[in-house]
Design a protein around this motif. Structure first.
Motif, PDB file in Angstrom:
ATOM      1  N   VAL A 261      77.382 -70.942 -15.684  1.00 36.76           N
ATOM      2  CA  VAL A 261      78.743 -70.407 -15.653  1.00 36.76           C
ATOM      3  C   VAL A 261      78.737 -68.923 -15.300  1.00 36.76           C
ATOM      4  N   ALA A 262      77.800 -68.168 -15.855  1.00 37.05           N
ATOM      5  CA  ALA A 262      77.727 -66.731 -15.564  1.00 37.05           C
ATOM      6  C   ALA A 262      77.415 -66.474 -14.095  1.00 37.05           C
ATOM      7  N   THR A 263      76.550 -67.293 -13.490  1.00 32.32           N
ATOM      8  CA  THR A 263      76.210 -67.117 -12.079  1.00 32.32           C
ATOM      9  C   THR A 263      77.416 -67.390 -11.188  1.00 32.32           C
ATOM     10  N   VAL A 264      78.106 -68.507 -11.451  1.00 29.88           N
ATOM     11  CA  VAL A 264      79.293 -68.835 -10.659  1.00 29.88           C
ATOM     12  C   VAL A 264      80.384 -67.793 -10.878  1.00 29.88           C
ATOM     13  N   ALA A 265      80.554 -67.334 -12.107  1.00 28.51           N
ATOM     14  CA  ALA A 265      81.563 -66.302 -12.391  1.00 28.51           C
ATOM     15  C   ALA A 265      81.262 -65.020 -11.624  1.00 28.51           C
ATOM     16  N   ALA A 266      79.981 -64.649 -11.544  1.00 27.64           N
ATOM     17  CA  ALA A 266      79.603 -63.454 -10.783  1.00 27.64           C
ATOM     18  C   ALA A 266      79.920 -63.641  -9.302  1.00 27.64           C
ATOM     19  N   GLY A 267      79.661 -64.846  -8.761  1.00 26.57           N
ATOM     20  CA  GLY A 267      79.973 -65.115  -7.365  1.00 26.57           C
ATOM     21  C   GLY A 267      81.460 -65.031  -7.086  1.00 26.57           C
ATOM     22  N   VAL A 268      82.270 -65.619  -7.969  1.00 28.21           N
ATOM     23  CA  VAL A 268      83.724 -65.584  -7.805  1.00 28.21           C
ATOM     24  C   VAL A 268      84.246 -64.149  -7.889  1.00 28.21           C
ATOM     25  N   ALA A 269      83.778 -63.408  -8.900  1.00 27.34           N
ATOM     26  CA  ALA A 269      84.221 -62.020  -9.068  1.00 27.34           C
ATOM     27  C   ALA A 269      83.832 -61.174  -7.857  1.00 27.34           C
ATOM     28  N   THR A 270      82.627 -61.405  -7.334  1.00 32.73           N
ATOM     29  CA  THR A 270      82.172 -60.650  -6.168  1.00 32.73           C
ATOM     30  C   THR A 270      83.045 -60.930  -4.955  1.00 32.73           C
ATOM     31  N   GLY A 271      83.301 -62.209  -4.705  1.00 25.88           N
ATOM     32  CA  GLY A 271      84.123 -62.587  -3.560  1.00 25.88           C
ATOM     33  C   GLY A 271      85.527 -62.031  -3.653  1.00 25.88           C
ATOM     34  N   LEU A 272      86.131 -62.158  -4.824  1.00 21.93           N
ATOM     35  CA  LEU A 272      87.485 -61.655  -5.002  1.00 21.93           C
ATOM     36  C   LEU A 272      87.544 -60.139  -4.840  1.00 21.93           C
TER      37      LEU A 272
END
Length: 610
Positions: A465-476
């Motif tokens: 979850v932390a990895t996907v959250a970091a990816g989403v936050a980065t993209g946004l």
């Protein structure tokens, strides 16, 4: 003995200077107050849908045997350091009802060993050092900062690289000593909580997370820009290279790069290591080839701009003024940022109490050696003039290797430098997910962040979850900043330096304070646990203070302003204040952590044996 699961198949000009590393090629911002030259592209995207992830839960009193064989990897609880309250066997206070429990491995006997579910023993010394080197992105750092540094300090560039290496080395000693005592994937967060308490520790962890998100978003921009530059070189088409100037195409490609990097990180350290060995190996091989050919051609004496090597190049006192030295120093400091990524995989590293610290120092040696050799070779070949291939030429300063590729390597091999820069950015993009995901995992596991972020994938053994959250936050973050204004995006890069100095300096001070009772034991303890970390922290704190002061000038960075103050100041300070607000929110949701009941100095660490 607790059995763990077996392994599975980065002065006042500081921020202004780091922006010269992380700005897209061909897009220039107005120089800040000090006039430090801007460099190329800045150092996003929803991640792939996460497979079902299993939260970490406390085991029952009688836990069935782990379905996975556990041969060969043992974990032991480290005792509390001498002079601290409590013991390693002190039970952890009860968690709040909705918080994730950090499980005790079978056979722990209730000793409170903190296991977060990561794949222990999956990384060795070489793999850990490669992760540290990769995160720094050495080839990209060189092509983007060598020119601006020469523009500031001339022939003393190698000396300034050495000077920038000093505070990072001092902080590396702090990381090594703290990791030896407390090998925890939360690194700066965990160590600072143990030294200074939950509030300072939370803000230190926040600084690391925000800095990494900014870097991740801009690394995607780097990879995108150099991808189109490389395609333009290969096809001989200027139209292909100019696709990077199309905002929609640029953002879409960034999202694709971040999705790919997220997916690789999501699949675990085995996949990460395989990619990194190839990309880092390519970078270092191309640098060795460049250094050998550049020195060889320079020694023939047939080149108009070539000069002979002089040991005076390594003398920092030969720099013409303190102001220029400071400007060059701020560039070189941030050429080393990111080496601490290898410490965040300590719970996945065999010999977790010693191997990560050794890997960090090995990575630092590789980096400083690469920087010194490349700087010397480039100066010998091209000189420091401001015309032609001279390193001081402002027209080529933001991408030195693009100007030197064909002259040094020839038309056939010159494209390798473009490939190496792209590989450098792509490799760093992928490994930079490691520290942010594992820091968030640790913060969540210790109830400093929402419990869902502590979920670990049951098969890949990664912080899913932390990895996907970091990816989403980065993209946004990158997409929104790119659409709002390129000036705002550039100013976030300027603000990055503030975050880096913030958490590095706090961690260094935490080392000296945490080991304060050990400093009289031996000269070694005094030096490596006290003097070196404290000096490194003071140096970076001075850079933080000077940068914060200079940020108040509206002309700093892109020259934009918000509410009458410089936008760099508003962004940098605003992000820190946002962290304070989020900390207040978490204080209400998880009071036990902020009362110091969850993570204390006596909380033991999980140690994976060799």
């Amino acid at each position: 003995m607790v059995q763990a699961d077996p392994p599975r198949p980065q002065a006042g000009d500081t921020v202004r200077s780091v922006a010269s590393r992380w700005r897209r090629p061909g897009r220039r911002a107005r120089a800040g107050a000090s006039g430090v030259a801007d460099g190329p592209a800045a150092k996003v995207a929803t991640g792939p849908a996460a497979p079902p992830a299993t939260p970490l839960t406390a085991p029952p009193a009688t836990r069935p045997a782990d379905p996975v064989p556990t041969a060969g990897v043992a974990a032991t609880a480290r005792p509390a350091p001498p002079g601290t309250a409590g013991t390693a066997g002190t039970p952890v206070p009860p968690s709040s009802p909705d918080a994730p429990d950090v499980s005790e491995p079978s056979g722990s006997g209730g000793r409170g060993v903190r296991e977060k579910g990561l794949s222990g023993g999956s990384v060795g010394l070489l793999g850990s050092a490669v992760i540290g080197v990769s995160t720094v992105a050495p080839v990209y750092c060189l092509t983007s900062t060598l020119g601006p540094t020469v523009g500031e300090v001339g022939l003393q560039t190698p000396a300034v690289f050495l000077a920038g290496f000093l505070p990072m080395l001092l902080v590396a000693f702090a990381y090594r000593e703290l990791n030896r005592s407390v090998p925890d994937c939360g690194t700066s967060f965990t160590w600072t909580v143990k030294a200074f308490g939950p509030r300072v520790g939370w803000m230190c962890g926040w600084g690391l997370v925000v800095a990494t998100i900014i870097v991740l978003s801009n690394l995607a921009g780097i990879a995108t820009s150099f991808c189109y530059l490389l395609l333009g070189e290969l096809t001989g088409s200027a139209a292909v290279a100019e696709l990077d100037d199309n905002t929609a195409v640029h953002i879409a490609t960034c999202l694709a790069f971040i999705a790919l990097a997220t997916a690789i990180s999501y699949r675990g350290m085995t996949a990460t290591k395989g990619v990194q060995y190839a990309l880092v190996g390519l970078q270092l091989a191309v640098l060795v080839l460049f250094v050998a050919l550049a020195i060889g051609k320079a020694r023939t004496g047939d080149l108009p701009g070539s000069i002979d090597f002089s040991w005076s190049w390594l003398n920092p006192f030969a720099v013409r003024s303190f102001a220029t030295f400071t400007a060059g120093l701020s560039l070189s400091i941030f050429m080393f940022w990111g080496w601490d990524a290898c410490l965040t995989v300590n719970e996945e590293t065999s010999g977790s109490d010693r191997t990560p610290g050794r890997a960090a120092l090995l990575a630092m040696v590789v980096l400083v050696g690469s920087y010194l050799l490349t700087a010397v070779a480039a100066q010998m070949y091209a000189g420091v003039g401001d015309r032609g291939t001279g390193l001081g030429n402002p027209d080529t300063a933001d991408n030195v290797f693009a100007a030197l590729a064909d002259p040094v390597l020839g038309s056939a091999l010159g494209v390798l430098l473009f490939v190496a820069v792209l590989a450098s950015a792509a490799a760093s993009l992928q490994t930079t997910f490691i520290p942010v995901a594992r820091t968030v995992l640790a913060m969540s596991a210790y109830q400093a962040l929402p419990p869902a972020l502590a979920r670990v994938h049951p098969r890949h053994r990664t912080p899913a979850v932390a990895t996907v959250a970091a990816g989403v936050a980065t993209g946004l973050f990158y997409a929104v900043m790119s659409l709002v204004s390129e000036n705002v995006l550039i100013d976030t890069i300027y603000a990055l330096g503030l975050m880096i100095c913030f958490y590095y300096s706090i961690t260094a001070f935490a080392c000296a304070w945490y080991f304060r009772h050990d400093l009289r034991r031996s000269a070694r303890d005094l030096l490596f646990k006290g003097v070196a970390p404290a000096l490194g922290g003071l140096l970076l704190a001075a850079v933080f203070g000077k940068t914060l002061y200079d940020m108040g000038d509206p002309s700093y960075g892109s020259g934009s302003s918000l509410f009458g103050v410089g936008s760099v100041f508003a962004i940098g300070v605003g992000l820190l204040l946002l962290g304070a607000v989020l900390m207040a929110v978490m204080h209400r949701r998880s009071p036990a952590f902020f009362r110091g009941e969850v993570l204390t100095r006596a909380t033991p660490a999980l140690t994976v044996q060799d």
